[in-house]
Design a protein around this motif. Structure first.
Motif, PDB file in Angstrom:
ATOM      1  N   ALA A   6     -85.563 -61.344  41.997  1.00  0.00           N
ATOM      2  CA  ALA A   6     -84.418 -61.502  41.099  1.00  0.00           C
ATOM      3  C   ALA A   6     -84.529 -62.831  40.369  1.00  0.00           C
ATOM      4  CB  ALA A   6     -83.111 -61.447  41.877  1.00  0.00           C
ATOM      5  N   LEU A   7     -83.917 -62.881  39.205  1.00  0.00           N
ATOM      6  CA  LEU A   7     -83.884 -64.085  38.384  1.00  0.00           C
ATOM      7  C   LEU A   7     -82.444 -64.570  38.291  1.00  0.00           C
ATOM      8  CD1 LEU A   7     -85.334 -66.042  36.387  1.00  0.00           C
ATOM      9  CD2 LEU A   7     -84.870 -64.351  34.600  1.00  0.00           C
ATOM     10  N   TYR A   8     -82.233 -65.843  38.623  1.00  0.00           N
ATOM     11  CA  TYR A   8     -80.919 -66.471  38.490  1.00  0.00           C
ATOM     12  C   TYR A   8     -81.071 -67.554  37.439  1.00  0.00           C
ATOM     13  CZ  TYR A   8     -76.536 -68.806  40.035  1.00  0.00           C
ATOM     14  OH  TYR A   8     -75.285 -69.381  40.105  1.00  0.00           O
ATOM     15  N   ALA A   9     -80.555 -67.277  36.252  1.00  0.00           N
ATOM     16  CA  ALA A   9     -80.715 -68.178  35.112  1.00  0.00           C
ATOM     17  C   ALA A   9     -79.414 -68.919  34.842  1.00  0.00           C
ATOM     18  CB  ALA A   9     -81.121 -67.376  33.882  1.00  0.00           C
ATOM     19  N   GLY A  10     -79.540 -70.192  34.482  1.00  0.00           N
ATOM     20  CA  GLY A  10     -78.362 -70.978  34.144  1.00  0.00           C
ATOM     21  C   GLY A  10     -78.760 -72.331  33.613  1.00  0.00           C
ATOM     22  N   SER A  11     -77.778 -73.090  33.172  1.00  0.00           N
ATOM     23  CA  SER A  11     -78.085 -74.429  32.668  1.00  0.00           C
ATOM     24  C   SER A  11     -78.086 -75.457  33.795  1.00  0.00           C
ATOM     25  CB  SER A  11     -77.118 -74.836  31.553  1.00  0.00           C
ATOM     26  OG  SER A  11     -75.793 -74.706  31.976  1.00  0.00           O
ATOM     27  N   PHE A  12     -77.316 -75.223  34.857  1.00  0.00           N
ATOM     28  CA  PHE A  12     -77.351 -76.060  36.062  1.00  0.00           C
ATOM     29  C   PHE A  12     -77.293 -77.558  35.745  1.00  0.00           C
ATOM     30  CE2 PHE A  12     -79.859 -72.184  37.026  1.00  0.00           C
ATOM     31  CZ  PHE A  12     -79.005 -71.606  37.954  1.00  0.00           C
ATOM     32  N   ASP A  13     -76.271 -77.950  34.986  1.00  0.00           N
ATOM     33  CA  ASP A  13     -76.169 -79.359  34.559  1.00  0.00           C
ATOM     34  C   ASP A  13     -74.876 -79.989  35.064  1.00  0.00           C
ATOM     35  OD1 ASP A  13     -77.354 -81.523  32.944  1.00  0.00           O
ATOM     36  OD2 ASP A  13     -75.554 -81.299  31.723  1.00  0.00           O
ATOM     37  N   VAL A  33     -86.418 -65.199  44.861  1.00  0.00           N
ATOM     38  CA  VAL A  33     -85.421 -65.521  43.845  1.00  0.00           C
ATOM     39  C   VAL A  33     -85.992 -66.628  42.967  1.00  0.00           C
ATOM     40  CG1 VAL A  33     -83.091 -66.378  43.369  1.00  0.00           C
ATOM     41  CG2 VAL A  33     -83.489 -64.886  45.351  1.00  0.00           C
ATOM     42  N   ILE A  34     -86.031 -66.365  41.677  1.00  0.00           N
ATOM     43  CA  ILE A  34     -86.525 -67.351  40.722  1.00  0.00           C
ATOM     44  C   ILE A  34     -85.311 -67.959  40.023  1.00  0.00           C
ATOM     45  CG2 ILE A  34     -87.939 -67.751  38.669  1.00  0.00           C
ATOM     46  CD1 ILE A  34     -89.510 -65.165  39.527  1.00  0.00           C
ATOM     47  N   ILE A  35     -85.198 -69.278  40.112  1.00  0.00           N
ATOM     48  CA  ILE A  35     -84.125 -70.005  39.447  1.00  0.00           C
ATOM     49  C   ILE A  35     -84.708 -70.534  38.140  1.00  0.00           C
ATOM     50  CG2 ILE A  35     -82.450 -71.884  39.629  1.00  0.00           C
ATOM     51  CD1 ILE A  35     -82.337 -69.713  41.895  1.00  0.00           C
ATOM     52  N   ALA A  36     -84.110 -70.141  37.031  1.00  0.00           N
ATOM     53  CA  ALA A  36     -84.596 -70.582  35.721  1.00  0.00           C
ATOM     54  C   ALA A  36     -83.584 -71.527  35.093  1.00  0.00           C
ATOM     55  CB  ALA A  36     -84.849 -69.392  34.804  1.00  0.00           C
ATOM     56  N   VAL A  37     -84.050 -72.736  34.768  1.00  0.00           N
ATOM     57  CA  VAL A  37     -83.211 -73.708  34.065  1.00  0.00           C
ATOM     58  C   VAL A  37     -83.317 -73.379  32.580  1.00  0.00           C
ATOM     59  CG1 VAL A  37     -82.797 -76.148  33.626  1.00  0.00           C
ATOM     60  CG2 VAL A  37     -83.655 -75.418  35.871  1.00  0.00           C
ATOM     61  N   MET A  38     -82.209 -72.856  32.041  1.00  0.00           N
ATOM     62  CA  MET A  38     -82.199 -72.305  30.698  1.00  0.00           C
ATOM     63  C   MET A  38     -81.467 -73.207  29.715  1.00  0.00           C
ATOM     64  SD  MET A  38     -83.826 -69.441  31.318  1.00  0.00           S
ATOM     65  CE  MET A  38     -83.570 -68.385  29.900  1.00  0.00           C
ATOM     66  N   THR A  39     -81.520 -72.805  28.454  1.00  0.00           N
ATOM     67  CA  THR A  39     -80.826 -73.495  27.369  1.00  0.00           C
ATOM     68  C   THR A  39     -79.551 -72.737  27.036  1.00  0.00           C
ATOM     69  OG1 THR A  39     -82.950 -74.167  26.436  1.00  0.00           O
ATOM     70  CG2 THR A  39     -81.038 -74.274  24.973  1.00  0.00           C
ATOM     71  N   ASN A  40     -78.450 -73.465  26.941  1.00  0.00           N
ATOM     72  CA  ASN A  40     -77.201 -72.908  26.439  1.00  0.00           C
ATOM     73  C   ASN A  40     -76.828 -73.769  25.241  1.00  0.00           C
ATOM     74  OD1 ASN A  40     -74.504 -72.336  25.860  1.00  0.00           O
ATOM     75  ND2 ASN A  40     -74.037 -71.834  27.988  1.00  0.00           N
ATOM     76  N   THR A  41     -76.946 -73.214  24.065  1.00  0.00           N
ATOM     77  CA  THR A  41     -76.749 -73.993  22.840  1.00  0.00           C
ATOM     78  C   THR A  41     -75.316 -74.472  22.656  1.00  0.00           C
ATOM     79  OG1 THR A  41     -76.416 -71.973  21.553  1.00  0.00           O
ATOM     80  CG2 THR A  41     -78.662 -72.878  21.631  1.00  0.00           C
ATOM     81  N   TYR A  49     -84.311 -81.208  31.401  1.00  0.00           N
ATOM     82  CA  TYR A  49     -84.764 -80.023  32.133  1.00  0.00           C
ATOM     83  C   TYR A  49     -85.511 -80.431  33.398  1.00  0.00           C
ATOM     84  CZ  TYR A  49     -83.329 -77.108  28.267  1.00  0.00           C
ATOM     85  OH  TYR A  49     -82.576 -76.473  27.323  1.00  0.00           O
ATOM     86  N   GLY A  50     -86.374 -81.422  33.284  1.00  0.00           N
ATOM     87  CA  GLY A  50     -87.128 -81.889  34.447  1.00  0.00           C
ATOM     88  C   GLY A  50     -86.230 -82.433  35.543  1.00  0.00           C
ATOM     89  N   GLU A  51     -85.218 -83.184  35.148  1.00  0.00           N
ATOM     90  CA  GLU A  51     -84.275 -83.731  36.140  1.00  0.00           C
ATOM     91  C   GLU A  51     -83.510 -82.606  36.836  1.00  0.00           C
ATOM     92  OE1 GLU A  51     -83.118 -88.080  34.244  1.00  0.00           O
ATOM     93  OE2 GLU A  51     -82.166 -86.276  33.395  1.00  0.00           O
ATOM     94  N   LYS A  52     -83.109 -81.608  36.067  1.00  0.00           N
ATOM     95  CA  LYS A  52     -82.388 -80.479  36.668  1.00  0.00           C
ATOM     96  C   LYS A  52     -83.296 -79.715  37.623  1.00  0.00           C
ATOM     97  CE  LYS A  52     -80.681 -79.156  32.540  1.00  0.00           C
ATOM     98  NZ  LYS A  52     -79.909 -78.383  31.546  1.00  0.00           N
ATOM     99  N   VAL A  68     -88.208 -72.553  41.441  1.00  0.00           N
ATOM    100  CA  VAL A  68     -87.500 -73.073  40.270  1.00  0.00           C
ATOM    101  C   VAL A  68     -88.479 -73.190  39.109  1.00  0.00           C
ATOM    102  CG1 VAL A  68     -86.095 -74.971  39.367  1.00  0.00           C
ATOM    103  CG2 VAL A  68     -85.975 -74.393  41.806  1.00  0.00           C
ATOM    104  N   ILE A  69     -88.047 -72.689  37.934  1.00  0.00           N
ATOM    105  CA  ILE A  69     -88.906 -72.764  36.748  1.00  0.00           C
ATOM    106  C   ILE A  69     -88.114 -73.259  35.549  1.00  0.00           C
ATOM    107  CG2 ILE A  69     -90.445 -70.925  37.584  1.00  0.00           C
ATOM    108  CD1 ILE A  69     -89.082 -69.087  35.453  1.00  0.00           C
ATOM    109  N   ASP A  70     -88.822 -73.657  34.525  1.00  0.00           N
ATOM    110  CA  ASP A  70     -88.242 -74.097  33.264  1.00  0.00           C
ATOM    111  C   ASP A  70     -88.152 -72.894  32.327  1.00  0.00           C
ATOM    112  OD1 ASP A  70     -87.757 -75.144  30.710  1.00  0.00           O
ATOM    113  OD2 ASP A  70     -89.059 -76.863  31.004  1.00  0.00           O
ATOM    114  N   GLY A  71     -86.929 -72.582  31.884  1.00  0.00           N
ATOM    115  CA  GLY A  71     -86.741 -71.475  30.956  1.00  0.00           C
ATOM    116  C   GLY A  71     -86.246 -71.961  29.600  1.00  0.00           C
ATOM    117  N   LYS A  72     -86.523 -73.216  29.307  1.00  0.00           N
ATOM    118  CA  LYS A  72     -86.029 -73.862  28.092  1.00  0.00           C
ATOM    119  C   LYS A  72     -86.346 -73.060  26.830  1.00  0.00           C
ATOM    120  CE  LYS A  72     -88.095 -77.686  27.291  1.00  0.00           C
ATOM    121  NZ  LYS A  72     -88.580 -79.046  27.207  1.00  0.00           N
TER     122      LYS A  72
END
Length: 164
Positions: A6-13, A33-41, A49-52, A68-72
């Motif tokens: 499963a993919l759990y995507a969010g901005s996590f900021d 479970v893949i956590i993707a740090v995404m962009t929310n405009t 992104y790296g810090e998150k 955890v992956i970068d989904g920027k």
């Protein structure tokens, strides 16, 4: 039997205890479970992104099936297809989230009919936590120790101190 991913995507900021609760619970249901740090405009970020990613990694280190992956600058559906994931994890805290998440799910489904969304309801003790609220509280010297992990709280204080 194929691996359930499963993919759990969010901005996590930043990542909150509510996010961590959802991640822990999802990690019990899925093989991975893949956590993707995404962009929310629509959001202004405090952390890079790296810090998150670093903060999330430090919080999920005890969960071997979580990555955890970068989904920027990506659409969640495109990332899911690239990763060959057909289940998106989303969380809901309240009726406002239900309305918002229903729309997100419908848009994702229009992009790819094979993508399913699994909603996990927030634990009631996290139902009113948002990253925005946490940033507001910390900015004015409030206590967020019950809302985020100590490491996250320390990083928040450092960031806010650097801004003000």
């Amino acid at each position: 039997m194929p691996e359930k991913v499963a993919l759990y995507a969010g901005s996590f900021d930043p990542i909150t205890n509510g996010h961590l609760d959802i991640i822990r619970r999802a990690s019990k249901v899925f093989d991975k479970v893949i956590i993707a740090v995404m962009t929310n405009t629509t959001k202004k970020y405090l952390f890079t992104y790296g810090e998150k990613e670093d903060l999330i990694n430090s919080q999920v280190a005890n969960l071997p099936n979580v990555k955890v992956i970068d989904g920027k600058n990506r659409l969640t559906v495109d990332l899911a297809n690239e990763l060959k994931v057909d289940v998106l994890i989303r969380s809901m805290r309240n009726t406002n989230d239900f309305i918002y998440e229903s729309g997100v799910s419908q848009i994702n489904h229009l992009q790819d009919r094979n993508i399913e969304t699994l909603y996990l309801l927030s634990d009631p003790k996290y139902a009113n936590i948002s990253s925005s609220m946490i940033k507001e509280i910390i900015t004015f010297g409030g206590n967020v120790s019950q809302l985020v992990a100590p490491e996250v709280e320390n990083k928040l204080k450092q960031k806010i101190k650097g801004i003000h």
